[in-house]
Enzyme design. Structure first.
Site, PDB file in Angstrom:
ATOM      1  N   GLY A 293      -5.228   2.041   6.882  1.00 36.97           N
ATOM      2  CA  GLY A 293      -5.438   0.615   7.096  1.00 36.97           C
ATOM      3  C   GLY A 293      -4.323  -0.178   6.465  1.00 36.97           C
ATOM      4  O   GLY A 293      -3.538   0.325   5.647  1.00 36.97           O
ATOM      5  N   SER A 294      -4.225  -1.455   6.864  1.00 35.06           N
ATOM      6  CA  SER A 294      -3.196  -2.335   6.324  1.00 35.06           C
ATOM      7  C   SER A 294      -3.758  -3.740   6.260  1.00 35.06           C
ATOM      8  O   SER A 294      -4.526  -4.158   7.128  1.00 35.06           O
ATOM      9  CB  SER A 294      -1.950  -2.306   7.211  1.00 35.06           C
ATOM     10  OG  SER A 294      -0.888  -3.030   6.618  1.00 35.06           O
ATOM     11  N   GLY A 295      -3.399  -4.469   5.202  1.00 35.88           N
ATOM     12  CA  GLY A 295      -3.893  -5.823   5.014  1.00 35.88           C
ATOM     13  C   GLY A 295      -2.804  -6.724   4.484  1.00 35.88           C
ATOM     14  O   GLY A 295      -1.607  -6.412   4.555  1.00 35.88           O
ATOM     15  N   GLY A 296      -3.221  -7.862   3.940  1.00 41.60           N
ATOM     16  CA  GLY A 296      -2.264  -8.843   3.471  1.00 41.60           C
ATOM     17  C   GLY A 296      -1.467  -8.386   2.271  1.00 41.60           C
ATOM     18  O   GLY A 296      -0.328  -8.805   2.070  1.00 41.60           O
ATOM     19  N   MET A 297      -2.058  -7.516   1.437  1.00 39.14           N
ATOM     20  CA  MET A 297      -1.378  -7.080   0.214  1.00 39.14           C
ATOM     21  C   MET A 297      -0.535  -5.827   0.428  1.00 39.14           C
ATOM     22  O   MET A 297       0.524  -5.677  -0.167  1.00 39.14           O
ATOM     23  CB  MET A 297      -2.416  -6.808  -0.877  1.00 39.14           C
ATOM     24  CG  MET A 297      -3.047  -8.045  -1.451  1.00 39.14           C
ATOM     25  SD  MET A 297      -1.980  -8.858  -2.650  1.00 39.14           S
ATOM     26  CE  MET A 297      -2.011  -7.659  -3.985  1.00 39.14           C
TER      27      MET A 297
ATOM     28  N   VAL B 290      -2.636   1.305   3.137  1.00 37.05           N
ATOM     29  CA  VAL B 290      -3.245   2.507   2.563  1.00 37.05           C
ATOM     30  C   VAL B 290      -2.975   3.667   3.503  1.00 37.05           C
ATOM     31  O   VAL B 290      -3.222   3.573   4.719  1.00 37.05           O
ATOM     32  CB  VAL B 290      -4.757   2.327   2.349  1.00 37.05           C
ATOM     33  CG1 VAL B 290      -5.344   3.589   1.710  1.00 37.05           C
ATOM     34  CG2 VAL B 290      -5.039   1.119   1.465  1.00 37.05           C
TER      35      VAL B 290
ATOM     36  N   LYS C 207      -2.116   3.963  -1.825  1.00 34.94           N
ATOM     37  CA  LYS C 207      -2.039   2.529  -1.550  1.00 34.94           C
ATOM     38  C   LYS C 207      -0.688   2.004  -1.999  1.00 34.94           C
ATOM     39  O   LYS C 207      -0.214   2.309  -3.098  1.00 34.94           O
ATOM     40  CB  LYS C 207      -3.160   1.806  -2.293  1.00 34.94           C
ATOM     41  CG  LYS C 207      -3.237   0.319  -2.010  1.00 34.94           C
ATOM     42  CD  LYS C 207      -4.485  -0.288  -2.641  1.00 34.94           C
ATOM     43  CE  LYS C 207      -4.653  -1.748  -2.245  1.00 34.94           C
ATOM     44  NZ  LYS C 207      -5.921  -2.309  -2.774  1.00 34.94           N
TER      45      LYS C 207
ATOM     46  N   ASP D 277     -15.027  -8.761  -6.516  1.00 42.26           N
ATOM     47  CA  ASP D 277     -14.990  -8.700  -5.051  1.00 42.26           C
ATOM     48  C   ASP D 277     -15.886  -7.581  -4.536  1.00 42.26           C
ATOM     49  O   ASP D 277     -15.500  -6.821  -3.640  1.00 42.26           O
ATOM     50  CB  ASP D 277     -13.562  -8.516  -4.553  1.00 42.26           C
ATOM     51  CG  ASP D 277     -13.410  -8.863  -3.063  1.00 42.26           C
ATOM     52  OD1 ASP D 277     -14.267  -9.601  -2.545  1.00 42.26           O
ATOM     53  OD2 ASP D 277     -12.446  -8.383  -2.445  1.00 42.26           O
TER      54      ASP D 277
END
Length: 745
Positions: free
Chosen positions: A23-27, A30, A44, A138
């Protein structure tokens, strides 16, 4: 599910080879990765565009620190990290199970018993964080992984120490609106009570499939969190008052994690027994899927060159002996279908409600004298997992009629004959070196917390205790480990013999990395509690948490230990047990520190080493008595095992070989067609009539006749390490997920 690597993803980071994207996000991104020893990990990284920002680098470092605090029992255990690299990265265990939101989507809202067990386990996870003055900030369904051993909390990207507001702007709401606390929604201080609020929201989601404040735009959600009453429609009636108190707008009105755990669950039963069948099937599917992933990379866009950034990554090796989780699991799971059927195959101890009409309890395997080479089942198999961790020594330990598994910050006593679990207890650290056995008794390093009148933690001390093998409870304080100067605040119990415990202890206040502390080896008299001697280790500062010790054993008046240096090289160091002074210190040339963690093999004259040529070192001076490099040049052996004056080891591409201990000359060699398939890096187990070797390729334990020198029996196994429990006449097979017993003949 894994996705192919992007065209510009590096082939690896640190020592780890990248296989796929998770997966990939704003930060950051992984990845699914593999270690040089074959272990599957989640790795990560931080996006390059923010890696130059001090604030985000600090967040990344704090995330790694928080993940280490929660450890492998309640979270994804941190294996390695480099927050100072050009591309900061962190490698953790790959958790075998779905996130909670996927589990609820798959199986529907969880029954009350499942919600209660889930909540109590999560209280334990948060409690461990809070005791270290860290808050998660969170907690939400996607940050909770559901495994057969219990839930694991992940993603500590915005976790921080209590009172540390350096990364939070005044009035800024940081977190996920649907599961924020009212105080967090207004940018105020988020205390442990805020995590309790979020936990209650997670449990409402688990019970109903939706959060307590609905869905919508972030601003709408933040308003409802602050001013609206939670919607508990569909929550089991008995849970409504419990969760309502947790969702109080005033933090002072919420229970602590310990109080909430007591209201949710009585602590009996195993977590896995409360999971719906569909969730169990999904856990099994993921356990099989991870070993079928092959590296794939998307092509570069037409206007970009198809180049991949270089990385200093070791060449890929085949799966290690710690590797394959369950070869063939995919085909078995495909046939099993229903979740309960899967769990029965995975090793559930007894059929229970909903096990399905096709379930039959496995029968004990016949004796070794049955039909030649027929594949048999184990006598018993349980889902008690040992550590899949290169930092920990081989397990299980042996004590009386029990085997003791140490993993995930806990220990479990198991009846060697039946596989029945007798007791469990928690450890203060996720480290197998906190427990040791002398073969009869089990000892542990236990922790005392000293609090002030307000209940705040002031100091912590450590002591040695003998474990009651009937209950698993620690007995009286036998000896202190730490003292007023904080010596021993980080410690390892190396060995116990003849009423003396041998430890490695740190000195001074805790630093960023364990190797930046001075360490000593210490001997403690368990009868009097006094220290017999303390001998400092040469100071070798490094940015590493790797243990100084790989294995240790008391033999012939010496404490013989394998010690790893900062450069990764291994030395054999022998100390006089009367004085603690080093009697001799020899390099073990070519030894791979990731492999040589087996219990040491020695008699009253020699220490025997494998993993290359087979060698015998004299205990008197450490000099070499003999070496098969001279008599069998070019041959490679795994770890040796001693039985009745004969040394046994697996020769690569040949099979089992027996040697004389005095001369090192072969007495006989296996002549089975299956011999070359034996995994030479797994130490054999030797009984009175048979020696047992392991084939990772075939996933079988082979019984080799000590008279016939040929394979006479095959046993199906998912274990990767094997131990002889002579008192019960059992071969104990262990691995990261299972424990099994086979007949020892």
């Amino acid at each position: 599910m894994p996705f192919p690597l992007a065209h510009d993803d590096p082939p690896g980071l640190g020592a780890y080879r990248l296989l796929a994207r998770l997966g990939s996000g704003g930060m950051g991104t992984v990845y699914l990765a593999r270690s040089p020893g074959g272990r599957t990990l989640a790795l990560k990284t931080m996006h390059a565009r923010i890696a130059t920002t001090t604030e985000f680098r600090t967040r990344f470092r704090l995330e790694a620190d928080a993940a280490r605090v929660i450890g492998g029992r309640y979270g994804a255990q941190v294996v390695d990290a480099d927050p100072l690299a050009e591309t900061p990265w962190m490698a953790t265990e790959y958790v075998l199970g779905p996130p909670l939101d996927d589990a609820v989507e798959l199986a529907g809202p969880l029954p009350e018993a499942s919600v209660r067990t889930l909540g109590a386990a999560l209280c334990g996870a948060l409690g461990q964080l809070h005791h270290s003055d860290v808050v998660h900030r969170d907690l939400k369904p996607s940050n909770i992984m559901v495994t057969a051993h219990g839930p694991k909390v992940i993603d500590f990207g915005i976790a921080r120490a209590l009172g540390d507001d350096r990364l939070t702007h005044t009035g800024a709401a940081v977190g996920t609106p649907a599961f924020m606390s009212p105080e967090q929604a207004t940018g105020q201080e988020h205390t442990p009570a805020g995590d309790v609020f979020a936990l209650a929201g997670v449990l409402v989601f688990a019970a109903t499939g939706r959060g307590p404040f609905g869905e919508g735009q972030p601003a709408d959600l933040l308003y409802r969190v602050r001013y609206a009453e939670p919607d508990l429609t569909g929550v089991p009636a008995a849970l409504v008052p419990v969760l309502s108190r947790c969702l109080a707008k005033d933090p002072a009105g919420r229970p602590t994690t310990a109080e909430l755990a007591a209201q949710l669950h009585d602590g009996s039963g195993d977590f896995v027994d409360q999971l719906p069948d569909a969730v169990l099937a999904e856990i099994g599917r993921r356990a099989s899927e991870v070993w079928q992933v092959l590296p794939q990379r998307l092509p570069a866009p037409p206007d970009q060159p198809a180049t991949v950034p270089s990385a200093d990554v070791p060449a890929a090796r085949g799966p290690s002996r710690r590797g394959l989780l369950m070869a063939g699991a995919g085909s078995v799971l495909g046939v099993a279908g229903a979740g309960a059927g899967v769990w029965a195959w995975l090793g559930g101890s007894e059929p229970g409600p909903g096990t399905g009409p096709g379930y039959t309890k496995p029968k004990p395997g016949p004796s070794v004298s049955a039909v030649k080479k027929k594949k048999l089942d184990s006598v018993w198999q349980k889902q008690f997992g040992g550590p899949d961790d290169d930092q920990n020594p081989e397990v299980p330990l042996l004590a009386g009629d029990q085997v003791v598994l140490v993993a995930n910050a806990g220990a479990r006593g198991v009846d060697a004959r039946s596989g029945a679990s007798r007791w469990t207890f928690s450890l203060y650290a996720d480290d197998s070196w906190q427990v040791a056995s002398d073969g009869t008794h089990v000892y542990q390093i236990a922790r005392d917390e000293h609090r002030d009148a307000n209940g705040s933690l002031r100091t912590v001390s450590f002591f040695l205790a003998r474990v009651d093998l009937a209950t698993g409870k620690a007995g009286k304080h036998l000896a202190p480990v730490s003292d007023a100067q904080h010596n021993g605040i980080i410690n390892r119990l190396l060995a116990v013999a003849d009423d003396t415990a041998y430890l490695a202890i740190s000195h001074g206040k805790v630093k960023r990395y364990e190797r930046q502390l001075p360490w000593s080896v210490m001997a403690v008299n368990l009868a009097t509690g006094s220290r017999k001697w303390t001998d400092p280790l040469p100071f070798r500062s490094a940015e590493s948490d790797e243990n100084h010790f790989l294995s240790a054993k008391v033999v012939g008046g010496l404490l013989v230990a394998l010690q790893q240096m900062n450069d990764g090289k291994v030395r054999v160091v022998a100390r006089d047990i009367r004085t603690g002074k080093v009697a001799w210190d020899k390099p073990w040339k070519g030894a791979d520190r990731r492999l040589v963690r087996d219990p040491l093999t020695a008699d009253d004259k020699h220490l025997y080493l494998g993993y290359g040529p087979l060698r015998a070192l004299r205990l008197s001076d450490g000099g070499q008595a003999w070496d098969t490099a001279a008599t069998r040049p070019g041959k490679t052996y795994g770890p040796p095992v001693l039985k009745d004056g004969v040394l046994y080891a697996v020769e690569k591409d040949l099979g089992l070989v027996a040697f004389g201990t005095g001369s090192g000359k072969p007495r006989w060699a296996e002549k089975s067609e299956e011999g070359p398939r034996a995994d030479h890096v797994v130490h054999p187990v030797v009984g009175s009539a048979y020696a047992y070797t392991y084939s990772q390729t075939d996933q079988v334990l082979r019984a080799v006749g000590l008279t016939s020198h040929a394979t006479e029996q095959l046993y199906k196994t998912s274990g990767t390490r094997f131990t002889a429990h002579e008192k019960s006449r059992m071969v104990i097979a262990s691995g990261p997920d299972f424990l099994a017993g086979f007949p020892l003949r």
